[in-house]
Structure formats: structure tokens, C-alpha cells
Design an enzyme around this catalytic site. Structure first.
Site, PDB file in Angstrom:
ATOM      1  N   ARG A 178      25.636 -62.290  60.835  1.00 64.18           N
ATOM      2  CA  ARG A 178      26.132 -61.601  62.207  1.00 64.18           C
ATOM      3  C   ARG A 178      26.933 -62.404  62.921  1.00 64.18           C
ATOM      4  O   ARG A 178      26.648 -62.507  63.997  1.00 64.18           O
ATOM      5  CB  ARG A 178      24.505 -61.318  62.675  1.00 64.18           C
ATOM      6  CG  ARG A 178      23.599 -60.364  62.093  1.00 64.18           C
ATOM      7  CD  ARG A 178      24.621 -59.120  61.865  1.00 64.18           C
ATOM      8  NE  ARG A 178      23.438 -58.137  61.693  1.00 64.18           N
ATOM      9  CZ  ARG A 178      23.114 -57.892  60.247  1.00 64.18           C
ATOM     10  NH1 ARG A 178      23.619 -58.587  59.370  1.00 64.18           N
ATOM     11  NH2 ARG A 178      22.010 -56.932  60.000  1.00 64.18           N
ATOM     12  N   SER A 250      18.733 -53.290  64.793  1.00 65.48           N
ATOM     13  CA  SER A 250      17.826 -54.733  64.969  1.00 65.48           C
ATOM     14  C   SER A 250      18.175 -55.036  66.576  1.00 65.48           C
ATOM     15  O   SER A 250      19.614 -55.385  66.715  1.00 65.48           O
ATOM     16  CB  SER A 250      18.216 -55.677  64.268  1.00 65.48           C
ATOM     17  OG  SER A 250      18.040 -55.097  62.847  1.00 65.48           O
ATOM     18  N   GLU A 347      20.511 -59.780  69.283  1.00 63.37           N
ATOM     19  CA  GLU A 347      21.749 -59.311  68.308  1.00 63.37           C
ATOM     20  C   GLU A 347      22.499 -58.499  69.294  1.00 63.37           C
ATOM     21  O   GLU A 347      23.648 -58.595  69.087  1.00 63.37           O
ATOM     22  CB  GLU A 347      21.208 -58.737  67.079  1.00 63.37           C
ATOM     23  CG  GLU A 347      22.302 -58.396  66.302  1.00 63.37           C
ATOM     24  CD  GLU A 347      22.146 -57.446  64.914  1.00 63.37           C
ATOM     25  OE1 GLU A 347      21.314 -57.985  64.169  1.00 63.37           O
ATOM     26  OE2 GLU A 347      22.710 -56.316  64.728  1.00 63.37           O
TER      27      GLU A 347
END
Ligand code: EPU
Length: 353
Positions: A178, A250, A347
Site C-alpha cells: 500500500r 479497509s 490507510e
């Protein structure tokens, strides 16, 4: 060689918009009410270069894609840059691969659908991820054992300081979980305009993650269409549809922690989901599991809550304020830290406040 079926799939329509006090509620998947002081949308990369020649970039600006990873705590008192560049074209091919260039404004899942439709392998495990192509290298989106980095060949962008075109090879993007150079050294310094993906003409399938293989086999033959459908089925069973229930997928990243700290948790609890990582001496834990262990799964407080089927997803039941979601996220972080000594990092990108 610019040819092909792909070239005629989109009719390119030029559009430039510069608007004041523009509402962003439908531009973020949390569905949070927020306004941008100014909003600049364009469908061709040249338009951004021209804009940058004419106007000085304001101090405060935000580059927006599909808004599937954004949490507005307040209105945005600056310029939103919205690269809505369409088009998917076959850039070139060789014996094994087809290289597709997709504009930053293409819906991610539309690209996946097209690639599967034309029998090209590599993106099928990434079906149904919300957002646009432009964010895929920034965030290095990932699911079911595949990350965008596995298929990104080139990233094309415009330098916000000079208006010049730039090109990044896969290596130059410095991809990690990520993460990429675009979230670090080059954060807010450029706008991704298109991405070239290297896709397999003779697909190899990746079915090792969780229950994917089982779901594909339930559907029948192991092929691209069934893998895409299996991923869609699994995602739909766990993740809320942002059109129906505001969310940003998420909320936290899965924590990558020192192996000895992870081992203590693994020794103390039953069936702790954990994964090896490329970093030696580090283990990745499942944030959803940690949050569930702290009792948050299905929790609701007024307009905000924790999804009942996936504790990593925070939801807006309607009318929530960004600050309420941030408060809930803070409480979750504190309780996970108190119980496990593990710090969860968001995130999602939190704006304002
Ligand atoms: N788990 C729980 N409780 C929960 C949620 C998960 O115990 O409430 C356990 C599961 O049983 C499983 C493990 O945690 O053993 C992992 O769960 P899952 O397969 O649902 O995936 P995840 O690690 O929670 C990541 C990505 C998702 C991606 C899935 C599938 C991150 C931060 N999230 O979630 O990506 O779809 O894997 O590959 O890496 C996103 O980034 O927005 C996103 C949805």
C-alpha cells in the site's frame, strides 16, 4: 502501434471545468458532506499543463481520484485537482504480453472487466476494488494475493511544479505494501495521468489466497471470468457497497511488525492470521482480526460504526461527520494498542480537521 478494439471502446470527450464552492459529497465513498473552495476537472493531460502555465498553484491543493480512500473532516479550503482522463488503449504487444494504457479517470473495475473480457490475465484478482486507475500506483492497491505493482509497467504523470510530462518505470515507483514513491518523496508533487499495465496473453492464475480457489471451483472451470466472479462474490459477502453504505474499504493498513512481537501474540491466541513479508524479521498481522478481538465488530455509535462482516471497515450509516469517524478510529487504535501493543496506521487519507 496504437490500434485495436481497445482504442474504440471509449469516445474521448474533452472537458475542462473550473468551479467554485463545489460539493464533494458524491465524490467520496464515505458520502461525507464537504465542499471544495475550487475544483478543477480535466479530461486531457495537456489541460493541466496549460492550467499550470496560467495559474500559480495555490498553497493548498488536493489531487482526487475516485474518493474511495478519503475522509473529509471539514470542507477543503483549497483547489481540488480531478484528473478525469478517460480511455483504454493497447499501447503495444509482444509475444507474451499486451500493454494496455488506461487514463487516470477510468474506473478501476471497468479496466479489470475489459482485461478479463479480452482474455488478458493479471488484474482479475483485483476485481471490484473501488476507485480510479490514477490512484492504483499511488496506493499500490491489492487484494487476494495480487498487487497493482505486479502489473504496472509505466506510470505517466505531470509535474505540478513545471507542468512537464514524466514517466516512471515499475522500479522507479518503489512499490511496497500500500505504498509507493508517490506517497513519499513525490507526495503531492505530481498528478498521475495514465498507467500502462503489462497483461498476460497466456494467463497464470493466482488462487492461493483464503477461500478463492474454493469459490472458483464452485463456479466451475478455472478461468479469468470465473476468478473475477469469485472475487466479486467474496468481496460482496464481506465488504459493504459504498453506494448503499458509506465506507472506504479497509480503514487501517495491516500492521507489519517485528517478528518477536508478533510471535508473542501468536503464542497467546488461537488461530492468529499472519503473513510473511518481504522484510526480514517482520510479520504482517490482520488488522481486522486485532480489531475484532477488541470487541469492535458490529459496533455502532450514532451515525458511525464498524462493519459487522469485516472489522477493518468503518461505515457511515448516513449523515455522519468526518470527525465522528476519526474519533471512532482513534478509540479503535487505542484499544488495539492497549491489548496487543500494536499501532494501527490509517490507510485512508484524512483531510482537514
Ligand atoms: N479477520 C477477522 N475479523 C475481521 C476481518 C478479518 O478475523 O473482522 C481475519 C480473516 O478471517 C482473515 C484475515 O483476518 O483470516 C484477513 O482478512 P481478509 O481476507 O478479509 O483481508 P484483510 O487483510 O482484512 C486485505 C486488504 C483488503 C483486501 C483483502 C483481500 C488491507 C488493509 N486490506 O484485507 O483491501 O480486499 O485483504 O485481499 O491490506 C482495501 O484496501 O480497502 C481492501 C479492502
Amino acid at each position: 502501434m496504437y490500434f485495436s478494439i481497445f482504442a474504440c471502446l471509449f469516445i474521448l470527450k474533452k472537458m475542462i471545468r473550473l468551479l467554485n464552492n463545489y460539493e464533494l459529497t458524491t465524490y467520496n465513498t464515505f458520502g461525507l458532506r464537504a465542499y471544495a473552495k475550487r475544483f478543477f476537472e480535466f479530461t486531457e493531460s495537456e489541460e493541466l499543463s496549460i492550467f499550470l502555465q496560467r495559474e500559480k498553484l495555490p498553497e493548498k491543493y488536493l489531487i482526487m481520484g475516485g474518493g474511495s480512500n478519503l475522509l473529509f473532516q471539514s470542507d477543503f479550503d483549497g483547489l481540488v485537482i480531478f484528473p478525469n482522463i478517460p480511455g483504454v488503449v493497447e499501447e503495444h504487444e509482444d509475444r507474451s504480453f499486451t500493454y494496455l494504457e488506461a487514463g487516470a479517470g477510468v474506473e478501476w473495475d471497468e479496466l479489470v472487466r475489459l482485461s478479463v473480457h479480452y482474455g488478458l490475465g493479471g488484474l482479475e484478482n483485483l476485481s471490484l476494488i473501488p476507485g480510479k486507475v490514477g490512484a492504483s500506483p499511488v496506493q499500490n492497491i491489492g487484494a487476494y494475493g495480487v498487487e497493482a505493482k505486479d502489473r504496472i509497467h509505466l506510470v505517466r504523470a505531470i509535474d505540478l511544479a513545471t507542468g512537464q510530462r514524466l514517466e516512471f518505470t515499475n522500479e522507479q515507483c518503489r512499490f511496497a505494501y500500500r505504498d509507493s514513491v508517490f506517497k513519499n518523496e513525490l507526495k503531492n508533487k505530481l498528478v498521475v495521468t495514465s498507467v500502462v499495465f503489462k497483461l498476460d496473453k497466456f494467463p497464470e492464475f493466482k488462487l492461493e489466497y483464503g477461500a478463492l480457489k474454493q469459490e472458483v471451483e464452485r463456479l466451475g472451470e478455472v478461468n479469468l471470468v470465473n476468478i473475477r466472479q469469485a472475487v466479486i462474490n467474496i468481496r460482496e459477502s464481506k465488504l459493504p457497497d459504498p453506494q448503499k453504505l458509506g465506507n472506504a474499504g479497509s480503514f487501517f493498513k495491516n500492521p507489519v511488525i517485528d517478528a518477536h512481537v508478533a510471535q508473542q501474540i501468536i503464542d497467546n491466541y488461537e488461530r492468529v492470521p499472519h503473513y510473511q513479508t518481504p522484510d526480514e524479521g517482520k510479520i504482517k498481522l490482520a488488522a481486522g482480526w486485532l480489531i475484532e478481538q477488541c470487541g469492535w465488530k458490529g459496533y455502532r455509535d450514532g451515525n458511525v460504526g464498524v462493519h459487522a462482516d469485516q472489522a477493518l471497515v468503518l461505515v457511515n450509516y448516513g449523515g455522519a461527520k468526518g470527525s465522528e469517524l476519526v474519533q471512532l478510529a482513534n478509540k479503535i487504535q487505542t484499544s488495539v494498542f492497549d491489548k496487543f501493543g500494536v499501532k494501527l496506521m490509517p490507510e485512508v487519507n484524512i483531510i482537514g480537521g
